[in-house]
Design a protein around this motif. Sequence first.
Motif, mmCIF file in Angstrom:
data_model
loop_
_atom_site.group_PDB
_atom_site.id
_atom_site.type_symbol
_atom_site.label_atom_id
_atom_site.label_comp_id
_atom_site.label_asym_id
_atom_site.label_seq_id
_atom_site.Cartn_x
_atom_site.Cartn_y
_atom_site.Cartn_z
ATOM 1 N N ALA A 127 0.838 -1.191 0.000
ATOM 2 C CA ALA A 127 0.000 0.000 0.000
ATOM 3 C C ALA A 127 0.871 1.238 0.000
ATOM 4 O O ALA A 127 1.866 1.323 0.700
ATOM 5 C CB ALA A 127 -0.912 0.004 1.222
ATOM 6 N N GLY A 128 0.484 2.166 -0.810
ATOM 7 C CA GLY A 128 1.210 3.422 -0.863
ATOM 8 C C GLY A 128 0.462 4.401 -1.742
ATOM 9 O O GLY A 128 -0.182 4.003 -2.709
ATOM 10 N N LEU A 129 0.549 5.640 -1.383
ATOM 11 C CA LEU A 129 -0.177 6.652 -2.146
ATOM 12 C C LEU A 129 0.406 6.856 -3.532
ATOM 13 O O LEU A 129 -0.250 7.378 -4.406
ATOM 14 C CB LEU A 129 -0.163 7.982 -1.375
ATOM 15 C CG LEU A 129 -0.856 7.941 -0.018
ATOM 16 C CD1 LEU A 129 -0.723 9.299 0.672
ATOM 17 C CD2 LEU A 129 -2.313 7.556 -0.167
ATOM 18 N N ASP A 130 1.642 6.426 -3.726
ATOM 19 C CA ASP A 130 2.271 6.670 -5.019
ATOM 20 C C ASP A 130 2.726 5.369 -5.680
ATOM 21 O O ASP A 130 3.736 5.345 -6.369
ATOM 22 C CB ASP A 130 3.458 7.614 -4.845
ATOM 23 C CG ASP A 130 4.489 7.070 -3.865
ATOM 24 O OD1 ASP A 130 4.203 6.049 -3.205
ATOM 25 O OD2 ASP A 130 5.575 7.651 -3.781
ATOM 26 N N ASN A 131 2.002 4.309 -5.482
ATOM 27 C CA ASN A 131 2.358 3.029 -6.080
ATOM 28 C C ASN A 131 1.928 3.022 -7.550
ATOM 29 O O ASN A 131 0.762 2.799 -7.858
ATOM 30 C CB ASN A 131 1.702 1.880 -5.318
ATOM 31 C CG ASN A 131 2.141 0.522 -5.816
ATOM 32 O OD1 ASN A 131 2.804 0.408 -6.841
ATOM 33 N ND2 ASN A 131 1.772 -0.513 -5.095
ATOM 34 N N PRO A 132 2.859 3.254 -8.480
ATOM 35 C CA PRO A 132 2.498 3.312 -9.894
ATOM 36 C C PRO A 132 2.195 1.938 -10.487
ATOM 37 O O PRO A 132 1.655 1.834 -11.579
ATOM 38 C CB PRO A 132 3.735 3.927 -10.545
ATOM 39 C CG PRO A 132 4.852 3.527 -9.657
ATOM 40 C CD PRO A 132 4.275 3.490 -8.266
ATOM 41 N N HIS A 133 2.526 0.893 -9.758
ATOM 42 C CA HIS A 133 2.342 -0.466 -10.263
ATOM 43 C C HIS A 133 1.243 -1.208 -9.504
ATOM 44 O O HIS A 133 1.267 -2.430 -9.408
ATOM 45 C CB HIS A 133 3.654 -1.233 -10.164
ATOM 46 C CG HIS A 133 4.788 -0.539 -10.822
ATOM 47 N ND1 HIS A 133 4.884 -0.392 -12.184
ATOM 48 C CD2 HIS A 133 5.864 0.085 -10.304
ATOM 49 C CE1 HIS A 133 5.975 0.272 -12.478
ATOM 50 N NE2 HIS A 133 6.586 0.594 -11.344
ATOM 51 N N LEU A 134 0.307 -0.456 -8.967
ATOM 52 C CA LEU A 134 -0.736 -1.029 -8.118
ATOM 53 C C LEU A 134 -1.508 -2.138 -8.822
ATOM 54 O O LEU A 134 -1.664 -3.225 -8.282
ATOM 55 C CB LEU A 134 -1.693 0.065 -7.643
ATOM 56 C CG LEU A 134 -2.881 -0.413 -6.810
ATOM 57 C CD1 LEU A 134 -2.392 -0.992 -5.492
ATOM 58 C CD2 LEU A 134 -3.853 0.715 -6.571
#
Length: 111
Positions: free
Chosen positions: A26-33
Amino acid sequence: MNIILELVISEELERSYDLIARNLLAGLDNPHLIAELNLLRAIYLRKNSILYNYYKGILSLPKRYATLIQAVAAKEQQLYMNILSKQGNHIANDYSQIKLLPLFQNRTINQ
């Protein structure tokens, strides 16, 4: 029979998606979600023998199970979208067009 199968498969999907959600970076900037979510989906559904066998044999199910297949697909779509909606800045994105493909098959479903 469809109802019993749907309940069992739905419960296993919920259990697997709970594990996926816990292991997703989890992360607000995970471009590979989405890629990460799809990879975890394949891993956890393969590890679950009920779900693995369901998806492996979905093409050979008789037509009378069409309602079951649709219900399971809708349930998994809902679980998938719930995970995406809880991921920070991804809430604003429209993921309603994502269609989850059945796993563990060499052919596509004829619907």
